[in-house]
Design a protein around this motif. Structure first.
Motif, short mmCIF file in Angstrom:
data_model
loop_
_atom_site.label_atom_id
_atom_site.label_comp_id
_atom_site.label_asym_id
_atom_site.label_seq_id
_atom_site.Cartn_x
_atom_site.Cartn_y
_atom_site.Cartn_z
N MET A 282 23.80 26.58 13.31
CA MET A 282 23.55 25.20 12.90
C MET A 282 22.40 25.13 11.90
N GLY A 283 21.36 25.93 12.16
CA GLY A 283 20.21 25.93 11.26
C GLY A 283 20.55 26.42 9.87
N LEU A 284 21.36 27.47 9.79
CA LEU A 284 21.77 27.99 8.48
C LEU A 284 22.58 26.96 7.70
N VAL A 285 23.43 26.22 8.41
CA VAL A 285 24.20 25.16 7.74
C VAL A 285 23.25 24.12 7.16
N LYS A 286 22.22 23.77 7.90
CA LYS A 286 21.27 22.78 7.38
C LYS A 286 20.54 23.30 6.15
N LEU A 287 20.21 24.59 6.15
CA LEU A 287 19.58 25.16 4.95
C LEU A 287 20.54 25.16 3.78
N TYR A 288 21.82 25.41 4.05
CA TYR A 288 22.82 25.35 2.98
C TYR A 288 22.87 23.95 2.38
N ARG A 289 22.84 22.95 3.25
CA ARG A 289 22.88 21.57 2.74
C ARG A 289 21.62 21.25 1.93
N ALA A 290 20.49 21.79 2.35
CA ALA A 290 19.23 21.47 1.69
C ALA A 290 19.07 22.17 0.35
N THR A 291 19.72 23.33 0.18
CA THR A 291 19.50 24.12 -1.03
C THR A 291 20.75 24.35 -1.86
N VAL B 1 24.26 25.02 27.19
CA VAL B 1 23.49 24.72 25.98
C VAL B 1 23.94 25.63 24.84
N ARG B 2 24.04 26.92 25.13
CA ARG B 2 24.51 27.85 24.10
C ARG B 2 25.88 27.43 23.60
N ALA B 3 26.75 27.07 24.55
CA ALA B 3 28.11 26.70 24.20
C ALA B 3 28.15 25.51 23.26
N GLU B 4 27.43 24.46 23.60
CA GLU B 4 27.51 23.23 22.79
C GLU B 4 26.81 23.37 21.45
N TYR B 5 25.81 24.24 21.37
CA TYR B 5 25.27 24.59 20.05
C TYR B 5 26.33 25.33 19.23
N LEU B 6 27.05 26.24 19.89
CA LEU B 6 28.12 26.97 19.19
C LEU B 6 29.20 26.01 18.70
N TYR B 7 29.63 25.10 19.57
CA TYR B 7 30.71 24.18 19.20
C TYR B 7 30.27 23.25 18.07
N SER B 8 28.99 22.88 18.06
CA SER B 8 28.47 22.08 16.95
C SER B 8 28.56 22.86 15.64
N ALA B 9 28.20 24.12 15.71
CA ALA B 9 28.27 24.96 14.50
C ALA B 9 29.71 25.18 14.07
N MET B 10 30.62 25.34 15.03
CA MET B 10 32.04 25.47 14.69
C MET B 10 32.52 24.24 13.92
N ALA B 11 32.11 23.07 14.38
CA ALA B 11 32.48 21.84 13.67
C ALA B 11 31.90 21.82 12.27
N ASP B 12 30.62 22.20 12.16
CA ASP B 12 29.97 22.26 10.84
C ASP B 12 30.74 23.16 9.87
N VAL B 13 31.00 24.38 10.31
CA VAL B 13 31.64 25.36 9.42
C VAL B 13 33.08 24.97 9.12
N ALA B 14 33.77 24.42 10.12
CA ALA B 14 35.14 23.94 9.87
C ALA B 14 35.15 22.85 8.81
N ALA B 15 34.18 21.95 8.88
CA ALA B 15 34.11 20.87 7.89
C ALA B 15 33.79 21.39 6.50
N LEU B 16 32.89 22.35 6.42
CA LEU B 16 32.41 22.81 5.12
C LEU B 16 33.29 23.86 4.47
#
Length: 679
Positions: A213-222, A275-290
């Protein structure tokens, strides 16, 4: 130290978003564009600013979390806390403080945050590595870390977990303040991570997700593609490790504890550490969208459906099993041992927001709302500085075994939950509105003003309400000049006779009350789209939309496959779930019955628990006469309070689910305990 990096890139956040061809179809309106006046949420944001964040920083100091960074900068000393991920408590609190600064500017707080960031920068190694548990004394790193960097990342070290929270904090700090001091630290670390991990380089499925999730945010920022590529690489690394025993029932040994048992595109159920799972699923949604990855999207859709249909508590809690802080089997939702980690509720908010942005369906916001008003804010006391790590569904005095926490604590040895709350609360303004072209979504009913740009025209949208206690909602639309667009108002599932967007929970009886909608005082027809009332018109200055939601007290019943809830009901009014607590019910709650025909009265109590709606009704109550060795059922007034408000008046019994009738009696022989329980 990357002091001119963003300048060289020449990319602002807005320009970056424009440059991305694939993204979420729906974009959230930034927290920086929304100012709250809400009587329910604004005091919570204020106490988060005045109490939670300062207390969190103070505890980071007193528990030596800050000292770890100071020793890492000096490259000498001995790691002074328990866990190698204790660095993240500072990152998360900085994130919360950053959001807070955008709502409540505070020079003293801003200066302190900058001082902390300087300590973080000094602790960073020249190549970008940042992990105090190793840097302090590289020859003797934390026992959870290997002798070499990343050696135990899959299982224990949390090196990438630390990085992920650093990235999230850095982007929030940059968005809120415009400063790049923390962002530059994060980019230096991320550049190292991208150079170490990837095709033909080191591969690992991070043991505790969030770096994705954090890497996706850096991608959006830069706009730098390598950050998105590495996030996807970490997702794709799952399910390929040969060191697991796939037949082992032990979730650690088969890899499911950290969602590494199957490739992500093959996962269909919510499994493992919640917690690990739902962070993963959030990232899956991010990467699927992008990236437009359809198999990834199908997988996260399937997992979401499994969770809301089979693994979700009526209060919005997730992660039923204390051992491993994990999801249980389908319909495994016990009450007395319910875990429901506060961090899991935070992660669930992140995930459902992303699912909404993918699909534009109100059901995801319905779930998010249930979490926000119940299982999330139960995690922090009304004092702003006491916390639940786990969130109980029932506390019963007569049980002879350990139950979920009966009282909040100021801090924990593993204090991920307090600092997670500190960062989520002030971010709430960013969850209220969203846009897609000429569609403006109103997802949460929170009073305040939002400054929008619709079809390149400025529009101010003002909400006025007393939600969640009152169903009367008022929206004032004020475009700079007449403008045509669609206003989509979420009609919550609970106002459409839907307790959950699944058959996991249903209302015992249907409501006959209807939602009403008026524009400028006149009843207006509207179309429904994915749970939203769509009001399409050419808006004039100060047009007023009024929507009224029915605020009945509803009885909720569970799917019969949830064994603990058979023959029981829960109480809901609007989005709020209620519980009975010992303080209001003669010291007990396990003896209360709520028959189907019970009629509750709702009364607002401004001086109780910082202002709550209180429910009362005459109900059968089982009483024990120990002297006469007898029991009887008598009619008494039962009082119920919002679930989030329990445990603010001392320890004692509490329950969310109430038996409808007495079917049997268990006689318990136990000193200092009640002799009889009804079931």
């Amino acid at each position: 130290m990357h002091t001119t990096l963003l300048t060289a890139l020449g990319l602002s956040l807005a320009a970056t978003a424009a440059a991305q061809h694939t993204d979420y179809p729906i974009q959230a309106v930034s927290f920086t564009k929304v100012k709250l006046t809400d009587s329910f949420w604004l005091p919570r944001l204020k106490i988060n600013t005045d109490v939670t964040i300062p207390a969190s920083f103070a505890r980071c100091e007193s528990t030596n979390r800050v000292k770890n960074f100071e020793m890492a900068a000096a490259r000498q000393g001995k790691f002074a806390t328990t866990f190698p991920f204790d660095d993240t408590d500072i990152y998360k609190t900085i994130e919360g403080a950053s959001y807070s600064l955008s709502v409540y500017p505070d020079k003293k707080l801003e200066t302190y945050v900058d001082e902390l960031i300087a300590k973080v920068a000094a602790a960073q190694e020249p190549d970008g590595y940042l992990y105090t548990a190793r840097t302090i004394d590289p020859a003797h790193p934390h026992p959870w870390a290997g002798k070499e960097r990343w050696k135990k990342e899959r299982e224990l070290s949390h090196e990438l977990y630390n990085s992920g929270h650093l990235y999230e904090a850095a982007v929030a700090h940059y968005e809120a303040t415009g400063k790049k001091n923390l962002l530059n630290i994060a980019l230096k670390n991320a550049d190292l991570v991208c150079s170490v991990f990837g095709p033909g380089k080191r591969s690992v499925a991070p043991g505790h997700e969030i770096v994705e999730m954090g890497l996706v945010k850096l991608y959006r920022a830069t706009g730098q593609l390598k950050y998105l590529t590495t996030a996807k690489f970490f997702l794709d690394a799952r399910g390929h490790y040969s060191g697991y025993d796939p037949k082992s029932p032990d979730t650690w040994k088969n890899g499911s504890y950290w969602q590494d048992h199957k490739p992500v595109v093959a996962q269909t159920e919510a499994e493992g550490h919640a917690v690990r799972a739902e962070y993963l699923y959030s990232a899956m949604a991010d990467v699927a969208a992008l990236t437009g990855d359809k198999p990834l999207l199908a997988a996260v859709d399937s997992i979401w459906q499994n969770m809301v249909a089979k693994k979700f508590y009526v209060t919005g809690g997730t992660g039923a099993v204390p051992g491993g802080e994990r999801f249980g089997a389908n319909y495994e939702l016990p009450n007395t041992t319910a875990y429901n980690e506060t961090c899991a509720s935070v992660a669930d908010v992140f995930w459902n927001q992303r699912m909404f942005q993918l699909h534009g369906d109100a059901k995801y916001v319905d779930v998010m709302e249930k979490v926000l008003y119940n299982g999330l804010i139960s995690g922090v006391g009304l004092d702003g500085k006491s916390f639940f790590y786990s969130n109980a569904m029932q506390i019963k005095n007569s049980l002879g075994f350990a139950q979920t926490e009966p009282a909040r604590a100021g801090w924990f040895e593993c204090s991920c939950c307090p600092t997670n709350m500190a960062r989520l609360m002030p971010a709430l303004p960013g969850y209220i509105y969203a846009q897609n072209g000429q569609n403006v979504y109103v997802n949460l009913f929170v009073s305040g003003k939002a400054d929008l740009l619709v079809n390149k025209q400025r529009v101010q949208l003002t909400q006025q309400n007393n939600y969640p206690w009152d169903g009367g909602l008022k929206f004032t639309v004020n475009p700079a000049s007449a403008a045509s667009f669609n206003l989509l108002l979420r009609i919550p599932g609970w106002a459409r006779n839907e307790a959950m967007p699944s058959n996991l929970y249903t209302f015992a009886t249907p409501s006959t009350q209807a939602v009403t909608l008026k524009v400028n005082g006149k009843t207006t027809p509207y179309t429904m789209r994915n749970g939203y009332a769509v009001v399409a018109r050419k808006w004039q200055k100060n047009d007023v939309v009024e929507m009224t939601l029915p605020m009945e007290v509803r009885q909720v019943v569970a799917n019969p496959l949830i064994k603990d809830d058979l023959g029981k009901v829960a109480l809901q009014r609007g989005p709020v779930m209620f519980c009975a607590e010992w303080q209001d019910n003669d010291g007990k709650t396990s003896n209360l019955l709520v028959p189907t025909a019970t009629a509750f009265t709702a009364t607002y109590k401004p001086n109780t628990l910082n202002g709550i709606m209180e429910l009362t009704a005459k109900v059968p109550t089982v009483e024990v006469d120990a002297t006469a060795n007898s029991i009887q059922t008598v009619s008494k007034t039962m009082t119920a309070i919002p679930y989030y408000a329990w445990a603010n008046r001392g320890k004692g019994e509490m329950t969310v689910w109430f038996p409808q009738r007495v079917l049997d009696v268990d006689i318990i022989s136990q000193p200092m305990a009640e002799a009889v329980t009804a079931k």
